[in-house]
Design an enzyme around this catalytic site. Sequence first.
Site, PDB file in Angstrom:
ATOM      1  N   GLU A 162      -4.350   3.377   2.075  1.00 16.60           N
ATOM      2  CA  GLU A 162      -4.125   2.189   1.257  1.00 16.60           C
ATOM      3  C   GLU A 162      -2.949   1.320   1.715  1.00 16.60           C
ATOM      4  O   GLU A 162      -1.954   1.164   0.981  1.00 16.60           O
ATOM      5  CB  GLU A 162      -3.902   2.597  -0.202  1.00 16.60           C
ATOM      6  CG  GLU A 162      -5.092   3.305  -0.807  1.00 16.60           C
ATOM      7  CD  GLU A 162      -4.942   3.584  -2.305  1.00 16.60           C
ATOM      8  OE1 GLU A 162      -3.807   3.529  -2.814  1.00 16.60           O
ATOM      9  OE2 GLU A 162      -5.955   3.852  -2.960  1.00 16.60           O
ATOM     10  N   GLU A 337     -11.486   8.551  -2.276  1.00 10.10           N
ATOM     11  CA  GLU A 337     -10.855   8.815  -3.576  1.00 10.10           C
ATOM     12  C   GLU A 337     -11.683   8.159  -4.667  1.00 10.10           C
ATOM     13  O   GLU A 337     -12.178   7.038  -4.487  1.00 10.10           O
ATOM     14  CB  GLU A 337      -9.436   8.232  -3.678  1.00 10.10           C
ATOM     15  CG  GLU A 337      -8.393   8.937  -2.873  1.00 10.10           C
ATOM     16  CD  GLU A 337      -6.991   8.341  -3.053  1.00 10.10           C
ATOM     17  OE1 GLU A 337      -6.707   7.759  -4.112  1.00 10.10           O
ATOM     18  OE2 GLU A 337      -6.203   8.460  -2.098  1.00 10.10           O
TER      19      GLU A 337
HETATM   20  C1  FCB Z   1      -4.236   6.131  -5.040  1.00 10.48           C
HETATM   21  C2  FCB Z   1      -3.384   6.998  -4.134  1.00 10.48           C
HETATM   22  C3  FCB Z   1      -3.378   8.445  -4.540  1.00 10.48           C
HETATM   23  C4  FCB Z   1      -3.289   8.627  -6.038  1.00 10.48           C
HETATM   24  C5  FCB Z   1      -4.348   7.803  -6.731  1.00 10.48           C
HETATM   25  C6  FCB Z   1      -4.378   7.947  -8.222  1.00 10.48           C
HETATM   26  O1  FCB Z   1      -3.809   4.818  -4.964  1.00 10.48           O
HETATM   27  O2  FCB Z   1      -3.848   6.915  -2.810  1.00 10.48           O
HETATM   28  O3  FCB Z   1      -2.311   9.081  -3.862  1.00 10.48           O
HETATM   29  O4  FCB Z   1      -2.022   8.321  -6.464  1.00 10.48           O
HETATM   30  O5  FCB Z   1      -4.183   6.447  -6.402  1.00 10.48           O
END
Ligand code: FCB
Length: 437
Positions: A162, A337
């Site tokens: 990110e 994620e």
């Molecule tokens: C993302 C991050 C991860 C975690 C999630 C909830 O932005 O990459 O480390 O904090 O959010």
Amino acid sequence: MTIPRRLDFPEGFLWGAATAAHQVEGHNFANSWWDWEAQPGRIRDGTRSHPGVDHWTHYEDDFALLASLGHTAHRLSIEWSRVFPAPDEVNHAALDHYRRVLETLRSYGMAPFVTLHHFSNPRWFEQRGSWRVDQIDAFLQFVETVVTEYRDLVRWWITINEPGVYANLGYVEGIHPPGERSLRSAWAALRHLMTAHRRAYALIHRLQPEAQVGISHHVAAYTPYSAHPTDRFIAWLHDRLLNHAILAGLDDPSLTTMAGRALLRPRRPATLDFIGINYYTRSEVRFAPNRPRTLFGDHVPGRQGPKTLFGWEVYPRGLRDVLLALRPYRLPVVITENGIAEESDTLRPRFLVDHLRAVHAAIRAGVDVRGYLHWTAFDNFEWAEGLQMRFGLVHVDFATGRRTPKPSAWLYARICRRNGLDPADWRAAQSGVFSAR
Ligand code: FCB
């Protein structure tokens, strides 16, 4: 709406969870985050990352548990400050540790996804100006060391987690280290991260031609706050720029290329073998004529679905929409994620099923999705929010270290094992009744 029939995923689809070193390992005393946590008021609930989950000590049992829950893949990051506690100084004990970690994963038949930068920097790197200044060579030295060391064990590499979120939280909002509030610094940091990705991509392929190299890119659904044409236009603009400009910037980190490609002509970046996406929620975008700093738009959490502990709206349909929007890139996609913070495990079962349905719909519509890595395996240290945000499939009692799979971990296990969703999963997610098998 129910699932009328079984939804099968493609053969070989990878199922698992994602983590990051500083959030789960504990004992990370040499990086930017450890110092940040020590400053009063930085962490909302005053907690610290150590000992936290203490996965550094318990990784073997942790992986045994995840394997027993049907996981076939696992995302983790290698902590740069452990490998390079000082510039040019390699810590061989740390390298040996991560070799055992990766070998253990492989022995359970879980494919490792390894992130090389997930928010934390070595203290020395931070003190020298962090990503705002050009220290890309130092990062590449770390990449070279790690890839040379583990290329026999790892095929999937994620260079940077990110980049946009990192630059925003650290340099615009100032709630992550280094806590600046300067658009100029944010842009410098982002440019350096995108360039670091491009150079790391070439380096990894030189060391390991068959490697699959990507980033984890944060995407969100952006919809207009109202039907007014200005809200609709600004929502479209934010979707194009926030979801697509960074992908263009990986090839050429200039504002003209990034905006031009994002707005007019998305094209396959030359330095990605796959796109990793991190998807959580939707924002509704409202035209804000006096706010050039936020690109003339305000973001309001979506107002329709249930809210997570973070205040984020649950909006599964957005996952399908962002996946469909990736079609022009003609690249494989991995969900690196997707998850939900809540105190209990009330919304998560349904969250899982509905988001996986969205992934399945995107696959049916032609998006080449290769895997789903839920955020996250264990309740952990959620950066500026501390230990209170429970994102895990597995509950962790931070006083005793005890791990207890939540109902959704069992539900997810069934989905992983059968490589698909069954109407029974949907019914179980509705009723909240799960068995441990
Ligand atoms: C993302 C991050 C991860 C975690 C999630 C909830 O932005 O990459 O480390 O904090 O959010």
